[in-house]
Design an enzyme around this catalytic site. Structure first.
Site, PDB file in Angstrom:
ATOM      1  N   GLU A   1       0.837  -1.150  -0.124  1.00 19.41           N
ATOM      2  CA  GLU A   1      -0.057   0.131  -0.049  1.00 19.41           C
ATOM      3  C   GLU A   1       0.850   1.384   0.059  1.00 19.41           C
ATOM      4  O   GLU A   1       1.963   1.296   0.504  1.00 19.41           O
ATOM      5  CB  GLU A   1      -0.976  -0.077   1.429  1.00 19.41           C
ATOM      6  CG  GLU A   1      -1.946   1.268   1.471  1.00 19.41           C
ATOM      7  CD  GLU A   1      -2.858   1.446   0.229  1.00 19.41           C
ATOM      8  OE1 GLU A   1      -2.410   1.660  -0.705  1.00 19.41           O
ATOM      9  OE2 GLU A   1      -4.023   1.977   0.367  1.00 19.41           O
ATOM     10  N   ASP A   2       0.220   2.484  -0.508  1.00 21.36           N
ATOM     11  CA  ASP A   2       1.044   3.816  -0.785  1.00 21.36           C
ATOM     12  C   ASP A   2       1.019   4.312   0.769  1.00 21.36           C
ATOM     13  O   ASP A   2       2.365   4.639   1.044  1.00 21.36           O
ATOM     14  CB  ASP A   2       0.503   4.558  -1.891  1.00 21.36           C
ATOM     15  CG  ASP A   2      -0.911   4.688  -1.683  1.00 21.36           C
ATOM     16  OD1 ASP A   2      -1.502   4.462  -0.704  1.00 21.36           O
ATOM     17  OD2 ASP A   2      -1.497   5.623  -2.544  1.00 21.36           O
TER      18      ASP A   2
ATOM     19  N   PHE B   1      -0.798  16.434   3.721  1.00 23.58           N
ATOM     20  CA  PHE B   1      -0.992  15.559   2.356  1.00 23.58           C
ATOM     21  C   PHE B   1      -0.021  15.819   1.470  1.00 23.58           C
ATOM     22  O   PHE B   1       0.762  16.700   1.097  1.00 23.58           O
ATOM     23  CB  PHE B   1      -2.334  16.437   1.611  1.00 23.58           C
ATOM     24  CG  PHE B   1      -3.080  15.671   0.626  1.00 23.58           C
ATOM     25  CD1 PHE B   1      -4.032  14.607   1.032  1.00 23.58           C
ATOM     26  CD2 PHE B   1      -2.618  15.706  -0.466  1.00 23.58           C
ATOM     27  CE1 PHE B   1      -4.662  13.737   0.191  1.00 23.58           C
ATOM     28  CE2 PHE B   1      -3.199  14.808  -1.515  1.00 23.58           C
ATOM     29  CZ  PHE B   1      -4.407  13.941  -1.196  1.00 23.58           C
TER      30      PHE B   1
ATOM     31  N   ARG C   1       1.596  11.942  -9.639  1.00 20.78           N
ATOM     32  CA  ARG C   1       1.923  10.599  -9.369  1.00 20.78           C
ATOM     33  C   ARG C   1       3.205  10.043  -9.922  1.00 20.78           C
ATOM     34  O   ARG C   1       3.953   9.501  -9.386  1.00 20.78           O
ATOM     35  CB  ARG C   1       0.931   9.452  -9.985  1.00 20.78           C
ATOM     36  CG  ARG C   1      -0.536   9.448  -9.402  1.00 20.78           C
ATOM     37  CD  ARG C   1      -1.266   8.356  -9.965  1.00 20.78           C
ATOM     38  NE  ARG C   1      -2.690   8.361  -9.933  1.00 20.78           N
ATOM     39  CZ  ARG C   1      -3.338   8.102  -8.653  1.00 20.78           C
ATOM     40  NH1 ARG C   1      -2.665   7.512  -7.544  1.00 20.78           N
ATOM     41  NH2 ARG C   1      -4.588   8.338  -8.572  1.00 20.78           N
TER      42      ARG C   1
ATOM     43  N   ASP D   1      -3.484   6.308   6.268  1.00 20.49           N
ATOM     44  CA  ASP D   1      -4.110   7.504   6.893  1.00 20.49           C
ATOM     45  C   ASP D   1      -5.043   7.283   7.767  1.00 20.49           C
ATOM     46  O   ASP D   1      -4.691   6.994   8.985  1.00 20.49           O
ATOM     47  CB  ASP D   1      -4.877   8.053   5.543  1.00 20.49           C
ATOM     48  CG  ASP D   1      -5.126   9.709   6.075  1.00 20.49           C
ATOM     49  OD1 ASP D   1      -4.413  10.291   6.780  1.00 20.49           O
ATOM     50  OD2 ASP D   1      -6.223  10.282   5.192  1.00 20.49           O
TER      51      ASP D   1
HETATM   52  P1  IMP Z   1      -7.244   5.554   4.665  1.00 13.70           P
HETATM   53  O1  IMP Z   1      -8.389   4.561   4.361  1.00 13.70           O
HETATM   54  O2  IMP Z   1      -7.639   6.898   5.148  1.00 13.70           O
HETATM   55  O3  IMP Z   1      -6.107   5.065   5.576  1.00 13.70           O
HETATM   56  O4  IMP Z   1      -6.931   6.050   3.311  1.00 13.70           O
HETATM   57  C1  IMP Z   1      -5.796   5.415   2.439  1.00 13.70           C
HETATM   58  C2  IMP Z   1      -5.568   5.783   1.060  1.00 13.70           C
HETATM   59  O5  IMP Z   1      -6.206   7.213   0.896  1.00 13.70           O
HETATM   60  C3  IMP Z   1      -4.478   5.761   0.590  1.00 13.70           C
HETATM   61  O6  IMP Z   1      -4.624   4.454  -0.115  1.00 13.70           O
HETATM   62  C4  IMP Z   1      -4.267   6.878  -0.381  1.00 13.70           C
HETATM   63  O7  IMP Z   1      -4.630   6.360  -1.565  1.00 13.70           O
HETATM   64  C5  IMP Z   1      -5.300   7.864  -0.115  1.00 13.70           C
HETATM   65  N1  IMP Z   1      -4.531   8.860   0.967  1.00 13.70           N
HETATM   66  C6  IMP Z   1      -4.379   9.085   2.026  1.00 13.70           C
HETATM   67  N2  IMP Z   1      -3.604  10.170   2.490  1.00 13.70           N
HETATM   68  C7  IMP Z   1      -2.977  10.588   1.398  1.00 13.70           C
HETATM   69  C8  IMP Z   1      -2.321  11.525   1.070  1.00 13.70           C
HETATM   70  O8  IMP Z   1      -1.441  12.295   1.733  1.00 13.70           O
HETATM   71  N3  IMP Z   1      -2.004  11.957  -0.226  1.00 13.70           N
HETATM   72  C9  IMP Z   1      -2.392  10.907  -1.346  1.00 13.70           C
HETATM   73  N4  IMP Z   1      -3.175   9.970  -0.987  1.00 13.70           N
HETATM   74  C10 IMP Z   1      -3.400   9.796   0.184  1.00 13.70           C
HETATM   75 MG    MG Z   2      -4.357   4.047  -2.199  1.00 11.13          MG
END
Ligand code: IMP
Ligand code: MG
Length: 175
Positions: free
Chosen positions: A100-101, A153, A166, A104
């Site tokens: 995973e990237d 962000f 990207r 958050d």
């Molecule tokens: P979560 O469900 O809130 O943990 O969100 C995860 C997903 O939100 C990641 O796979 C990203 O695609 C996106 N995301 C969360 N934070 C960022 C950020 O700072 N930049 C870009 N994408 C983000």
């Molecule tokens: Mg993602």
């Protein structure tokens, strides 16, 4: 005609630092999974570059696959995690590594791990490039995150803001 003036994203993590950490994670995976059936599952689209670099840093045989989830609503995940592209294969004979990237709120991976565990893989681990622990809404801990970052962000190295940035080879911050 006036040119569009836009603030460039500010560098947060250099390309060299990313490459070094990805390389050592690849070596660790190679040692840990030697002799076993390994499947790397990348979550599209954000982790495609991390996946491409990481799989090339692994020296043992492996297979790759992709899934796609939708959970995002603007700049924060909605909590409404939907699998919009699933795995077609049976993963019950694989050691699965989810790539995973960024983590958050933790909602995406929390839900995804639940979905993948129902498919009974031999083992399941989660590796994230970036982690924003301060932004966590659900209690989720990956097996490893390469970089812990503040609740800002970020874009680049696969991550986007409205589908842009990207292709930056490093991680940058948008304010
Ligand atoms: P979560 O469900 O809130 O943990 O969100 C995860 C997903 O939100 C990641 O796979 C990203 O695609 C996106 N995301 C969360 N934070 C960022 C950020 O700072 N930049 C870009 N994408 C983000
Ligand atoms: Mg993602």
């Amino acid at each position: 005609m006036t040119a569009e003036i836009e603030k460039a994203p500010a560098l947060l993590i250099e390309e060299r630092a990313i490459i070094e950490k990805v390389k050592s994670l690849g070596e660790k995976i190679s040692a840990e999974y030697k002799g076993s059936k390994l499947l790397l599952v990348s979550i599209l689209k954000g982790s495609f570059i991390f996946m491409a670099d990481l799989c090339r840093a692994v020296s043992i045989p492996l297979e790759i696959d992709f899934i796609r989830v939708e959970s995002y609503d603007g700049e924060r995940s909605s909590g409404n995690v939907r699998l919009i592209m699933d795995l077609k294969r049976d993963i019950s004979e694989y050691n699965v590594l989810v790539i995973e990237d960024i983590i958050d709120t933790g909602r995406t991976l929390n839900k995804l791990v639940e979905i993948l565990k129902e498919k009974n893989p031999l083992s399941l681990k989660v590796f994230a490039l970036l982690d924003k622990p301060e932004a966590r809404v659900v209690d989720f801990k990956p097996d490893e995150s390469l970089f812990i970052i503040p609740d800002v962000f970020v874009v680049g190295y696969g991550l986007d803001s409205g589908e842009r940035f990207r292709n930056l080879p490093y991680i940058a911050k948008i304010d």
